[in-house]
Design a protein around this motif. Structure first.
Motif, PDB file in Angstrom:
ATOM      1  N   GLU A   3       2.282  -6.180  -1.005  1.00 47.32           N
ATOM      2  CA  GLU A   3       3.282  -5.157  -0.762  1.00 47.32           C
ATOM      3  C   GLU A   3       2.760  -3.759  -1.065  1.00 47.32           C
ATOM      4  O   GLU A   3       3.323  -2.772  -0.621  1.00 47.32           O
ATOM      5  CB  GLU A   3       4.534  -5.446  -1.598  1.00 47.32           C
ATOM      6  CG  GLU A   3       5.241  -6.749  -1.201  1.00 47.32           C
ATOM      7  CD  GLU A   3       6.454  -6.997  -2.077  1.00 47.32           C
ATOM      8  OE1 GLU A   3       6.649  -6.207  -3.028  1.00 47.32           O
ATOM      9  OE2 GLU A   3       7.186  -7.972  -1.818  1.00 47.32           O
ATOM     10  N   ARG A   4       1.676  -3.677  -1.859  1.00 46.70           N
ATOM     11  CA  ARG A   4       1.150  -2.380  -2.242  1.00 46.70           C
ATOM     12  C   ARG A   4      -0.017  -1.947  -1.374  1.00 46.70           C
ATOM     13  O   ARG A   4      -0.622  -0.906  -1.622  1.00 46.70           O
ATOM     14  CB  ARG A   4       0.684  -2.427  -3.713  1.00 46.70           C
ATOM     15  CG  ARG A   4       1.728  -2.950  -4.680  1.00 46.70           C
ATOM     16  CD  ARG A   4       2.994  -2.134  -4.631  1.00 46.70           C
ATOM     17  NE  ARG A   4       2.784  -0.756  -5.020  1.00 46.70           N
ATOM     18  CZ  ARG A   4       3.708   0.188  -4.986  1.00 46.70           C
ATOM     19  NH1 ARG A   4       4.930  -0.092  -4.533  1.00 46.70           N
ATOM     20  NH2 ARG A   4       3.442   1.412  -5.366  1.00 46.70           N
ATOM     21  N   VAL A   5      -0.353  -2.738  -0.364  1.00 45.19           N
ATOM     22  CA  VAL A   5      -1.496  -2.412   0.480  1.00 45.19           C
ATOM     23  C   VAL A   5      -1.389  -1.020   1.103  1.00 45.19           C
ATOM     24  O   VAL A   5      -2.353  -0.255   1.083  1.00 45.19           O
ATOM     25  CB  VAL A   5      -1.704  -3.497   1.560  1.00 45.19           C
ATOM     26  CG1 VAL A   5      -2.673  -3.012   2.627  1.00 45.19           C
ATOM     27  CG2 VAL A   5      -2.224  -4.770   0.931  1.00 45.19           C
ATOM     28  N   PRO A   6      -0.246  -0.627   1.700  1.00 46.73           N
ATOM     29  CA  PRO A   6      -0.174   0.715   2.291  1.00 46.73           C
ATOM     30  C   PRO A   6      -0.449   1.831   1.294  1.00 46.73           C
ATOM     31  O   PRO A   6      -1.170   2.785   1.602  1.00 46.73           O
ATOM     32  CB  PRO A   6       1.263   0.776   2.822  1.00 46.73           C
ATOM     33  CG  PRO A   6       1.628  -0.648   3.066  1.00 46.73           C
ATOM     34  CD  PRO A   6       0.974  -1.402   1.955  1.00 46.73           C
ATOM     35  N   VAL A  50       0.361   4.251   6.786  1.00 49.51           N
ATOM     36  CA  VAL A  50       1.605   4.595   7.476  1.00 49.51           C
ATOM     37  C   VAL A  50       2.042   3.470   8.400  1.00 49.51           C
ATOM     38  O   VAL A  50       3.219   3.079   8.428  1.00 49.51           O
ATOM     39  CB  VAL A  50       1.425   5.905   8.272  1.00 49.51           C
ATOM     40  CG1 VAL A  50       2.605   6.145   9.204  1.00 49.51           C
ATOM     41  CG2 VAL A  50       1.264   7.083   7.318  1.00 49.51           C
ATOM     42  N   VAL A  51       1.101   2.918   9.148  1.00 49.11           N
ATOM     43  CA  VAL A  51       1.436   1.857  10.103  1.00 49.11           C
ATOM     44  C   VAL A  51       1.904   0.599   9.395  1.00 49.11           C
ATOM     45  O   VAL A  51       2.847  -0.079   9.842  1.00 49.11           O
ATOM     46  CB  VAL A  51       0.223   1.551  11.007  1.00 49.11           C
ATOM     47  CG1 VAL A  51       0.476   0.321  11.860  1.00 49.11           C
ATOM     48  CG2 VAL A  51      -0.076   2.749  11.900  1.00 49.11           C
ATOM     49  N   ARG A  52       1.295   0.266   8.263  1.00 51.02           N
ATOM     50  CA  ARG A  52       1.625  -0.978   7.569  1.00 51.02           C
ATOM     51  C   ARG A  52       2.834  -0.862   6.649  1.00 51.02           C
ATOM     52  O   ARG A  52       3.351  -1.870   6.180  1.00 51.02           O
ATOM     53  CB  ARG A  52       0.415  -1.444   6.745  1.00 51.02           C
ATOM     54  CG  ARG A  52      -0.778  -1.880   7.581  1.00 51.02           C
ATOM     55  CD  ARG A  52      -0.460  -3.108   8.411  1.00 51.02           C
ATOM     56  NE  ARG A  52      -0.114  -4.229   7.584  1.00 51.02           N
ATOM     57  CZ  ARG A  52      -1.011  -5.108   7.117  1.00 51.02           C
ATOM     58  NH1 ARG A  52      -2.295  -4.972   7.429  1.00 51.02           N
ATOM     59  NH2 ARG A  52      -0.623  -6.111   6.359  1.00 51.02           N
ATOM     60  N   SER A  53       3.294   0.347   6.393  1.00 51.91           N
ATOM     61  CA  SER A  53       4.428   0.539   5.498  1.00 51.91           C
ATOM     62  C   SER A  53       5.745   0.392   6.259  1.00 51.91           C
ATOM     63  O   SER A  53       5.859   0.813   7.412  1.00 51.91           O
ATOM     64  CB  SER A  53       4.361   1.919   4.850  1.00 51.91           C
ATOM     65  OG  SER A  53       5.491   2.158   4.029  1.00 51.91           O
ATOM     66  N   ASP A  54       6.734  -0.224   5.609  1.00 48.91           N
ATOM     67  CA  ASP A  54       8.045  -0.362   6.234  1.00 48.91           C
ATOM     68  C   ASP A  54       8.737   0.988   6.394  1.00 48.91           C
ATOM     69  O   ASP A  54       9.407   1.236   7.401  1.00 48.91           O
ATOM     70  CB  ASP A  54       8.920  -1.303   5.398  1.00 48.91           C
ATOM     71  CG  ASP A  54       8.388  -2.735   5.397  1.00 48.91           C
ATOM     72  OD1 ASP A  54       7.733  -3.119   6.390  1.00 48.91           O
ATOM     73  OD2 ASP A  54       8.603  -3.447   4.394  1.00 48.91           O
ATOM     74  N   ASP A  55       8.598   1.854   5.411  1.00 45.82           N
ATOM     75  CA  ASP A  55       9.212   3.176   5.485  1.00 45.82           C
ATOM     76  C   ASP A  55       8.298   4.173   4.779  1.00 45.82           C
ATOM     77  O   ASP A  55       8.507   4.503   3.611  1.00 45.82           O
ATOM     78  CB  ASP A  55      10.597   3.181   4.845  1.00 45.82           C
ATOM     79  CG  ASP A  55      11.317   4.515   5.046  1.00 45.82           C
ATOM     80  OD1 ASP A  55      10.809   5.352   5.821  1.00 45.82           O
ATOM     81  OD2 ASP A  55      12.386   4.716   4.432  1.00 45.82           O
ATOM     82  N   PRO A  56       7.262   4.662   5.466  1.00 44.77           N
ATOM     83  CA  PRO A  56       6.323   5.573   4.803  1.00 44.77           C
ATOM     84  C   PRO A  56       6.927   6.899   4.390  1.00 44.77           C
ATOM     85  O   PRO A  56       6.378   7.590   3.542  1.00 44.77           O
ATOM     86  CB  PRO A  56       5.240   5.768   5.872  1.00 44.77           C
ATOM     87  CG  PRO A  56       5.917   5.479   7.162  1.00 44.77           C
ATOM     88  CD  PRO A  56       6.920   4.407   6.860  1.00 44.77           C
ATOM     89  N   SER A  57       8.062   7.266   4.991  1.00 43.40           N
ATOM     90  CA  SER A  57       8.653   8.560   4.658  1.00 43.40           C
ATOM     91  C   SER A  57       9.141   8.619   3.214  1.00 43.40           C
ATOM     92  O   SER A  57       9.342   9.711   2.681  1.00 43.40           O
ATOM     93  CB  SER A  57       9.814   8.875   5.616  1.00 43.40           C
ATOM     94  OG  SER A  57      10.832   7.895   5.515  1.00 43.40           O
TER      95      SER A  57
END
Length: 222
Positions: A3-6, A50-57
């Motif tokens: 879960e912490r990869v991004p 950014v691509v791998r995160s569910d909500d990078p914002s």
């Protein structure tokens, strides 16, 4: 851990980018190329996060990212101006634009509404600026045509992303105008015996830019 990869990817990118910039700056005694080297090292990891995160914002507020991108672009441009004549103005502007565009695209996608211009006004301004650099290309070099394409196309894509969608008739008209302008510039360059390479690049850019915009926006609609 997965879960912490991004977040780890982003941290690795920042660390590599800073390390590359500082190391190259110390070794070369310059700043322009080390900054670009650091950006090239950082941006792929940031994009992966950014691509791998569910909500990078949440971790990367769009306005902060836009501000950082603007600061990096300005720093690249200033360093290019300070290192003249080894780095020209047009290469510096092009490099600064390419550094700024990914953060600007991120901010646009996640709704950082800080542009005082409407989408239509942005399209007009970016088209005018891009056309200016296309027109200057036979005099200052082919990179000016690349810069014109980057500015004009990115402005058009921004306007489309913010809700300004040209009709099919307007799209066809834009393509026709681009073809006519490109042919006119090519004939003018030949008549005035301007450098062939930059003139060809500018004419090709004028012809291709509207078609690229139409192709990209229609592909996204599908």
């Amino acid at each position: 851990m997965a879960e912490r990869v991004p977040e780890f990817a982003l941290l690795i990118g920042v660390f590599l980018g800073l390390s590359a910039t500082v190391s190259a700056a110390v070794l070369t005694g310059t700043l322009f190329r080390p900054l670009l080297f650091g950006v090239v090292a950082c941006y792929p990891f940031a994009a992966f996060g950014v691509v791998r995160s569910d909500d990078p914002s949440e971790a990367l507020p769009p306005k902060y990212v836009l501000g950082i991108g603007g600061a990096l672009g300005a720093l690249v441009l200033v360093s290019a101006l300070l290192e003249r004549p080894y780095v020209g103005v047009v290469p510096g502007l092009l490099a600064a634009t390419l550094v700024f565009l990914p953060p600007a695209a991120y901010a646009t996608y996640f709704g950082a509404d800080v542009n005082p211009l409407s989408p239509a006004q942005t399209l007009v301004v970016s088209t005018a600026v891009g056309a200016t650099f296309f027109g200057l290309a036979p005099l200052v070099g082919s990179l000016s045509a690349v810069l014109g394409l980057a500015i004009g196309l990115s402005g058009a894509l921004y306007a489309d992303a913010r809700g300004f969608h040209p009709t099919h008739r307007q799209q066809r008209l834009g393509i026709a105008v681009g073809v006519v302008a490109g042919i006119a510039l090519a004939w003018f360059g030949l008549a005035m015996r301007l450098p062939l390479g930059p003139t060809t690049a500018a004419a090709a850019g004028l012809v291709l830019a509207p078609s690229l915009f139409v192709a990209l926006t229609r592909a996204r609609e599908r």
